[in-house]
Design a protein around this motif. Structure first.
Motif, mmCIF file in Angstrom:
data_model
loop_
_atom_site.group_PDB
_atom_site.id
_atom_site.type_symbol
_atom_site.label_atom_id
_atom_site.label_comp_id
_atom_site.label_asym_id
_atom_site.label_seq_id
_atom_site.Cartn_x
_atom_site.Cartn_y
_atom_site.Cartn_z
ATOM 1 N N ASN A 96 0.823 -1.210 0.000
ATOM 2 C CA ASN A 96 0.000 0.000 0.000
ATOM 3 C C ASN A 96 0.854 1.256 0.000
ATOM 4 O OD1 ASN A 96 -2.467 -1.324 -0.040
ATOM 5 N ND2 ASN A 96 -2.572 -1.492 2.171
ATOM 6 N N SER A 97 1.959 1.215 0.735
ATOM 7 C CA SER A 97 2.841 2.378 0.758
ATOM 8 C C SER A 97 3.481 2.598 -0.604
ATOM 9 C CB SER A 97 3.921 2.188 1.820
ATOM 10 O OG SER A 97 4.808 3.273 1.826
ATOM 11 N N ALA A 98 3.947 1.523 -1.223
ATOM 12 C CA ALA A 98 4.623 1.641 -2.520
ATOM 13 C C ALA A 98 3.669 2.131 -3.601
ATOM 14 C CB ALA A 98 5.236 0.298 -2.911
ATOM 15 N N VAL A 99 2.456 1.576 -3.633
ATOM 16 C CA VAL A 99 1.539 1.953 -4.711
ATOM 17 C C VAL A 99 1.018 3.378 -4.538
ATOM 18 C CG1 VAL A 99 0.847 -0.437 -5.088
ATOM 19 C CG2 VAL A 99 -0.518 1.002 -3.561
ATOM 20 N N THR A 100 0.966 3.865 -3.302
ATOM 21 C CA THR A 100 0.463 5.225 -3.100
ATOM 22 C C THR A 100 1.564 6.278 -3.189
ATOM 23 O OG1 THR A 100 0.624 4.903 -0.694
ATOM 24 C CG2 THR A 100 -1.519 4.521 -1.717
ATOM 25 N N ILE A 101 2.791 5.859 -3.391
ATOM 26 C CA ILE A 101 3.858 6.822 -3.658
ATOM 27 C C ILE A 101 3.978 7.077 -5.157
ATOM 28 C CG2 ILE A 101 6.367 7.126 -3.667
ATOM 29 C CD1 ILE A 101 6.480 5.949 -0.926
ATOM 30 N N ASP A 102 3.877 6.020 -5.960
ATOM 31 C CA ASP A 102 4.134 6.232 -7.383
ATOM 32 C C ASP A 102 3.277 5.389 -8.315
ATOM 33 O OD1 ASP A 102 5.573 7.356 -9.591
ATOM 34 O OD2 ASP A 102 6.679 5.482 -9.738
ATOM 35 N N THR A 103 3.293 4.068 -8.159
ATOM 36 C CA THR A 103 2.785 3.213 -9.237
ATOM 37 C C THR A 103 1.270 3.052 -9.267
ATOM 38 O OG1 THR A 103 3.003 1.229 -7.872
ATOM 39 C CG2 THR A 103 4.909 1.865 -9.192
ATOM 40 N N GLY A 104 0.595 3.110 -8.113
ATOM 41 C CA GLY A 104 -0.821 2.775 -8.072
ATOM 42 C C GLY A 104 -1.027 1.272 -8.119
ATOM 43 N N HIS A 105 -2.265 0.843 -7.908
ATOM 44 C CA HIS A 105 -2.589 -0.584 -8.018
ATOM 45 C C HIS A 105 -2.608 -1.031 -9.483
ATOM 46 C CE1 HIS A 105 -4.596 -0.258 -3.871
ATOM 47 N NE2 HIS A 105 -3.580 -1.068 -3.751
ATOM 48 N N ILE A 117 -12.584 0.535 -8.606
ATOM 49 C CA ILE A 117 -11.622 1.628 -8.748
ATOM 50 C C ILE A 117 -12.056 2.789 -7.854
ATOM 51 C CG2 ILE A 117 -10.547 3.269 -10.307
ATOM 52 C CD1 ILE A 117 -9.709 0.426 -10.862
ATOM 53 N N ARG A 118 -11.189 3.162 -6.904
ATOM 54 C CA ARG A 118 -11.530 4.246 -5.977
ATOM 55 C C ARG A 118 -11.197 5.616 -6.565
ATOM 56 N NH1 ARG A 118 -8.407 3.131 -1.326
ATOM 57 N NH2 ARG A 118 -6.889 4.742 -1.811
ATOM 58 N N ALA A 119 -10.062 5.712 -7.235
ATOM 59 C CA ALA A 119 -9.641 6.992 -7.808
ATOM 60 C C ALA A 119 -8.620 6.725 -8.896
ATOM 61 C CB ALA A 119 -9.052 7.897 -6.728
ATOM 62 N N TYR A 120 -8.429 7.709 -9.766
ATOM 63 C CA TYR A 120 -7.431 7.583 -10.827
ATOM 64 C C TYR A 120 -6.941 8.964 -11.227
ATOM 65 C CZ TYR A 120 -11.408 8.719 -13.831
ATOM 66 O OH TYR A 120 -12.507 9.338 -14.393
ATOM 67 N N THR A 121 -5.789 8.993 -11.890
ATOM 68 C CA THR A 121 -5.210 10.243 -12.372
ATOM 69 C C THR A 121 -4.352 9.951 -13.588
ATOM 70 O OG1 THR A 121 -3.981 12.227 -11.716
ATOM 71 C CG2 THR A 121 -3.108 10.118 -10.970
ATOM 72 N N ALA A 130 -4.414 4.116 -11.366
ATOM 73 C CA ALA A 130 -5.645 3.901 -10.606
ATOM 74 C C ALA A 130 -5.353 3.235 -9.268
ATOM 75 C CB ALA A 130 -6.622 3.037 -11.400
ATOM 76 N N ILE A 131 -6.173 3.561 -8.276
ATOM 77 C CA ILE A 131 -6.122 2.951 -6.953
ATOM 78 C C ILE A 131 -7.433 2.214 -6.719
ATOM 79 C CG2 ILE A 131 -6.157 3.436 -4.460
ATOM 80 C CD1 ILE A 131 -3.418 3.625 -5.498
ATOM 81 N N CYS A 132 -7.341 0.964 -6.247
ATOM 82 C CA CYS A 132 -8.542 0.170 -5.957
ATOM 83 C C CYS A 132 -8.938 0.315 -4.496
ATOM 84 C CB CYS A 132 -8.291 -1.304 -6.278
ATOM 85 S SG CYS A 132 -7.927 -1.606 -8.033
ATOM 86 N N ASN A 133 -10.134 -0.156 -4.188
ATOM 87 C CA ASN A 133 -10.617 -0.076 -2.809
ATOM 88 C C ASN A 133 -9.785 -0.924 -1.869
ATOM 89 O OD1 ASN A 133 -12.812 1.650 -3.464
ATOM 90 N ND2 ASN A 133 -13.941 -0.112 -4.253
ATOM 91 N N SER A 134 -9.267 -2.058 -2.351
ATOM 92 C CA SER A 134 -8.432 -2.933 -1.537
ATOM 93 C C SER A 134 -7.569 -3.784 -2.458
ATOM 94 C CB SER A 134 -9.289 -3.836 -0.638
ATOM 95 O OG SER A 134 -10.015 -4.767 -1.416
ATOM 96 N N LEU A 135 -6.552 -4.425 -1.859
ATOM 97 C CA LEU A 135 -5.678 -5.296 -2.645
ATOM 98 C C LEU A 135 -6.436 -6.480 -3.224
ATOM 99 C CD1 LEU A 135 -2.398 -5.409 -0.513
ATOM 100 C CD2 LEU A 135 -2.682 -4.418 -2.786
ATOM 101 N N ASP A 136 -7.437 -6.969 -2.499
ATOM 102 C CA ASP A 136 -8.193 -8.130 -2.964
ATOM 103 C C ASP A 136 -8.973 -7.837 -4.243
ATOM 104 O OD1 ASP A 136 -7.290 -9.524 -0.755
ATOM 105 O OD2 ASP A 136 -9.007 -8.985 0.479
ATOM 106 N N GLU A 137 -9.239 -6.563 -4.508
ATOM 107 C CA GLU A 137 -10.042 -6.202 -5.678
ATOM 108 C C GLU A 137 -9.194 -5.859 -6.895
ATOM 109 O OE1 GLU A 137 -13.968 -4.043 -4.642
ATOM 110 O OE2 GLU A 137 -12.537 -3.305 -3.134
ATOM 111 N N VAL A 138 -7.872 -5.915 -6.759
ATOM 112 C CA VAL A 138 -7.005 -5.523 -7.867
ATOM 113 C C VAL A 138 -7.177 -6.453 -9.062
ATOM 114 C CG1 VAL A 138 -4.617 -5.257 -8.619
ATOM 115 C CG2 VAL A 138 -5.311 -4.378 -6.389
ATOM 116 N N ALA A 139 -7.133 -7.774 -8.819
ATOM 117 C CA ALA A 139 -7.218 -8.736 -9.932
ATOM 118 C C ALA A 139 -8.534 -8.616 -10.699
ATOM 119 C CB ALA A 139 -7.008 -10.155 -9.413
#
Length: 412
Positions: free
Chosen positions: A49-58, A92-96, A222-231
């Motif tokens: 969660n820390s890594a994806v919210t710094i740069d890459t996203g889910h 998908i919770r948010a995207y940019t 994009a960021i998902c609501n949780s890791l379980d929802e990424v796939a």
């Protein structure tokens, strides 16, 4: 069967001290397995969660070959199509949108080659923690056109502070010269040295003008609501792009493809953890083996009397296995209750690792970690303990089958 269960339960408590020690060993092993596995899962989740919210996203939507080539010409030509697809996916919770390109950045004293990234100041804070990482100055805003946000190590190397000017020189998407003068508005610190040394952000609109992007971007993050929802979200986005006719030109990548190094580090840590857990369970298994070998030596005469009275060796074997199972289940039950409560406490309050803040900062994690108690972490370890200890008790149990009544009665 019921009389055998009753007899096995009584036999377990014939030597309370030995039974309690064995139960304590099994319970402690189960507690340690529950806590350590929960801690591992919690730390992995924090790292991801820390890594994806710094740069890459889910998730990221890019041109098909952009990840390999990083070419300025490989773009998402119409971001609105991707935005419409992402809006249709509930996970998908948010995207940019972002765009990036190589440039030489010069201060009054030094010059470095870095990758400049254009971000949308309105939507970026919903996807990343970049705004919260600003340590001096301020974050970019919608009215900024000639402003930049710089990593703290890059700022030190360039010897600049908020208010200083930087000159950017690169190549635009159309091959033209991309040049601009920007003012440092803020300096951020993520704790990840490589990132803080090479990151420079400018507003997306300014980037598109400077690098002649003609409204295109290089990635939609994009960021998902949780890791379980990424796939499932990845599958839904890919299907949506295919329906929109962009399935061949655009590709959807998840965090595992974007950060293979992080995934490999997690897998390596899991393997080393499992080796430790296996050694712990084997110690408990030998404790069970020793307990039942001692029980057989002490009760050899008793077994001889029972066989002389007509009890078959098979029933004695079943009785000993029931004793082993009962002893193991009592220990596991105590371990699950104790391990669950112990882990839940730290899941709420966390564990302070402020002394290791520099190491954790390399993964973008703050100085407190929280175990993650789940059905998997609660039951996986105790289940392994139960299986291995049960098999450890097979040898002493089947040893009874070879006893002869006359020799057993003559035993001291």
């Amino acid at each position: 069967m019921f009389p055998d269960l009753k007899m096995a339960w009584r036999n377990i408590w014939r030597n309370p001290r030995r039974t309690l020690l064995t139960v304590a060993a099994i319970g402690f092993a189960s507690l340690v397995l529950i806590f350590m596995l929960s801690f591992q899962l919690g730390s992995y989740q924090a790292m991801i969660n820390s890594a994806v919210t710094i740069d890459t996203g889910h998730l990221q939507v890019q041109a098909a070959a952009y990840r390999q080539k990083k070419s300025m010409r490989l773009v998402v030509a119409d971001p609105a199509v991707v935005d419409a697809v992402l809006d249709s996916v509930p996970a998908i919770r948010a995207y940019t949108s972002r765009a990036s390109g190589f440039a030489l950045v010069s201060s009054a004293q030094r010059t470095y080659g870095i990758r400049v990234t254009g971000i949308d100041p309105r939507s970026e804070p919903r996807v990343s923690r970049l705004k919260k990482l600003v340590r001096s100055g301020r974050f970019l805003n919608n009215s900024d056109r000639d402003s930049a946000l710089v990593g703290i190590l890059l700022a030190r190397n360039l010897r600049v502070a908020p208010g200083d000017e930087l000159t950017l020189l690169g190549q635009g998407r159309d091959g033209s010269v991309a040049a601009a003068v920007v003012t440092v508005r803020g300096i951020f610190k993520s704790g990840i040295a490589e990132f803080d040394r090479s990151a420079l952000y400018i507003p997306l609109a300014a980037f598109q003008d400077i690098f002649a992007m003609d409204g295109a971007v290089h990635k939609v993050v994009a960021i998902c609501n949780s890791l379980d929802e990424v796939a499932p979200a990845k599958q839904a986005v890919a299907a949506g792009l295919a329906r929109a006719g962009a399935g061949k030109t655009l590709r959807v990548l998840d965090w595992q493809e974007l950060m293979p190094g992080l995934l490999q580090a997690i897998q390596l840590d899991l393997v080393s953890g499992f080796i430790f857990y296996l050694l712990l369970v084997l110690v408990v298994a030998f404790s069970i083996l020793n307990t039942f070998l001692m029980a057989i030596f002490e009760r050899t005469r008793e077994f001889g009397v029972l066989m002389a009275l007509g009890i078959t060796p098979g029933r004695l074997t079943r009785l000993l296995l029931l004793e082993s199972l009962g002893l193991t289940m009592v220990g596991i039950a105590a371990g699950i209750i104790g391990g669950g409560l112990f882990t839940w406490y730290f899941q709420v309050h966390g564990l302070d690792f402020s002394g290791s803040s520099e190491i954790l900062a390399e993964y973008g994690i703050e100085g407190r970690l929280y175990p993650r108690l789940s059905l998997l972490s609660l039951l996986a370890g105790p289940l392994v303990v139960m299986v291995i200890t049960f098999f450890a008790a097979l040898y002493p149990a089947f040893k009874v089958r070879r006893l002869k009544p006359v020799e057993a009665l003559a035993a001291n």
